[in-house]
Motif scaffolding. Structure first.
Motif, mmCIF file in Angstrom:
data_model
loop_
_atom_site.group_PDB
_atom_site.id
_atom_site.type_symbol
_atom_site.label_atom_id
_atom_site.label_comp_id
_atom_site.label_asym_id
_atom_site.label_seq_id
_atom_site.Cartn_x
_atom_site.Cartn_y
_atom_site.Cartn_z
ATOM 1 N N ARG A 4 22.734 -12.441 -12.012
ATOM 2 C CA ARG A 4 21.898 -13.571 -13.144
ATOM 3 C C ARG A 4 21.688 -12.979 -14.523
ATOM 4 O O ARG A 4 22.008 -11.928 -14.790
ATOM 5 C CB ARG A 4 20.667 -13.925 -12.235
ATOM 6 C CG ARG A 4 19.766 -12.456 -12.149
ATOM 7 C CD ARG A 4 18.533 -12.532 -11.570
ATOM 8 N NE ARG A 4 17.772 -11.612 -10.925
ATOM 9 C CZ ARG A 4 17.294 -10.606 -11.837
ATOM 10 N NH1 ARG A 4 17.389 -11.153 -13.000
ATOM 11 N NH2 ARG A 4 16.631 -9.668 -11.420
ATOM 12 N N THR A 5 20.948 -13.845 -15.213
ATOM 13 C CA THR A 5 20.776 -13.573 -16.671
ATOM 14 C C THR A 5 19.241 -12.846 -16.247
ATOM 15 O O THR A 5 18.553 -12.918 -15.556
ATOM 16 C CB THR A 5 20.325 -14.651 -17.319
ATOM 17 O OG1 THR A 5 21.364 -15.632 -17.184
ATOM 18 C CG2 THR A 5 19.736 -14.525 -18.829
ATOM 19 N N THR A 44 17.867 -12.771 -25.532
ATOM 20 C CA THR A 44 17.551 -13.803 -24.628
ATOM 21 C C THR A 44 17.312 -15.107 -25.456
ATOM 22 O O THR A 44 17.359 -16.323 -24.830
ATOM 23 C CB THR A 44 16.406 -13.639 -23.630
ATOM 24 O OG1 THR A 44 15.341 -13.378 -24.703
ATOM 25 C CG2 THR A 44 16.968 -12.451 -22.823
ATOM 26 N N GLU A 50 23.954 -12.873 -23.901
ATOM 27 C CA GLU A 50 23.365 -12.819 -22.491
ATOM 28 C C GLU A 50 23.428 -11.351 -22.096
ATOM 29 O O GLU A 50 24.417 -10.599 -22.245
ATOM 30 C CB GLU A 50 24.077 -13.517 -21.594
ATOM 31 C CG GLU A 50 24.349 -15.007 -21.605
ATOM 32 C CD GLU A 50 25.119 -15.680 -20.739
ATOM 33 O OE1 GLU A 50 24.771 -16.514 -19.874
ATOM 34 O OE2 GLU A 50 26.366 -15.418 -20.272
ATOM 35 N N LEU A 52 23.378 -9.556 -18.761
ATOM 36 C CA LEU A 52 23.461 -9.898 -17.164
ATOM 37 C C LEU A 52 23.216 -8.891 -16.399
ATOM 38 O O LEU A 52 23.530 -7.848 -16.658
ATOM 39 C CB LEU A 52 24.923 -10.810 -16.974
ATOM 40 C CG LEU A 52 25.106 -11.808 -18.034
ATOM 41 C CD1 LEU A 52 26.865 -12.173 -17.934
ATOM 42 C CD2 LEU A 52 24.424 -12.962 -17.490
ATOM 43 N N GLN A 66 25.960 -6.612 -21.255
ATOM 44 C CA GLN A 66 25.664 -7.680 -22.432
ATOM 45 C C GLN A 66 26.831 -8.456 -22.537
ATOM 46 O O GLN A 66 27.978 -7.828 -23.047
ATOM 47 C CB GLN A 66 24.975 -7.187 -23.544
ATOM 48 C CG GLN A 66 24.645 -8.256 -24.551
ATOM 49 C CD GLN A 66 24.137 -7.353 -25.838
ATOM 50 O OE1 GLN A 66 23.530 -6.497 -25.917
ATOM 51 N NE2 GLN A 66 24.012 -8.447 -26.804
#
Length: 148
Positions: A4-5, A44, A50, A52, A66
């Motif tokens: 996920r982020t 963000t 992103e 992650l 990243q």
């Protein structure tokens, strides 16, 4: 595993991973100053960036990277994904977590329409280079950096 982020709550764990790739750093020991807060908000808050994470079922962050999506005129105007700040927690390496993290990040780039995924790696990280090659990455360019 959960891919996920990263959220603000993950910041100490991400910084712990980045602090020392040879040992496990306790996220509670990480000092988060204004510079880290600004950088995390910039990542963000930007649709082309992103952070992650790969977490276990209990939410512990075991890996991160990243991804920055770069527009360009090459490759018929397609974006390329730049992957940086790749880490898997030292005590969890060798179990396929890095491969899972990369496979998911590459799929994310593919779904976004990227034509290419690229990364740079310190010349001293020979084990990482073997890992990247096993994922299909080719040494096609030399990288240069200028410290400012």
């Amino acid at each position: 595993m959960i891919f996920r982020t990263a959220t603000r709550q993950d910041l100490p764990a991400v910084l712990a991973l980045l602090a020392d790739e040879e040992k496990v750093v306790d996220p509670a020991s990480v000092v988060i100053d204004e510079a880290y807060e600004r950088a995390f908000e910039a990542i963000t808050g930007d649709s082309r960036n992103e952070m992650l994470v790969l977490a276990d079922d209990d939410g512990a962050v075991l890996g991160c990277l990243q991804a920055t999506y770069i527009p360009g005129l090459g490759k018929h105007g397609a974006e390329r994904a730049l992957i940086e700040a790749v880490r898997v927690r030292a005590d969890r390496r060798g179990a396929g977590l890095g491969r899972e993290l990369f496979e998911r990040a590459v799929e994310r780039a593919r779904q976004r329409g990227c034509a290419l995924v690229q990364l740079t790696s310190n010349k001293r990280r020979t084990e990482a280079h073997r890992f990247y090659a096993s994922l299909g990455f080719a040494r096609s360019h030399d990288g240069f950096k200028l410290a400012l």
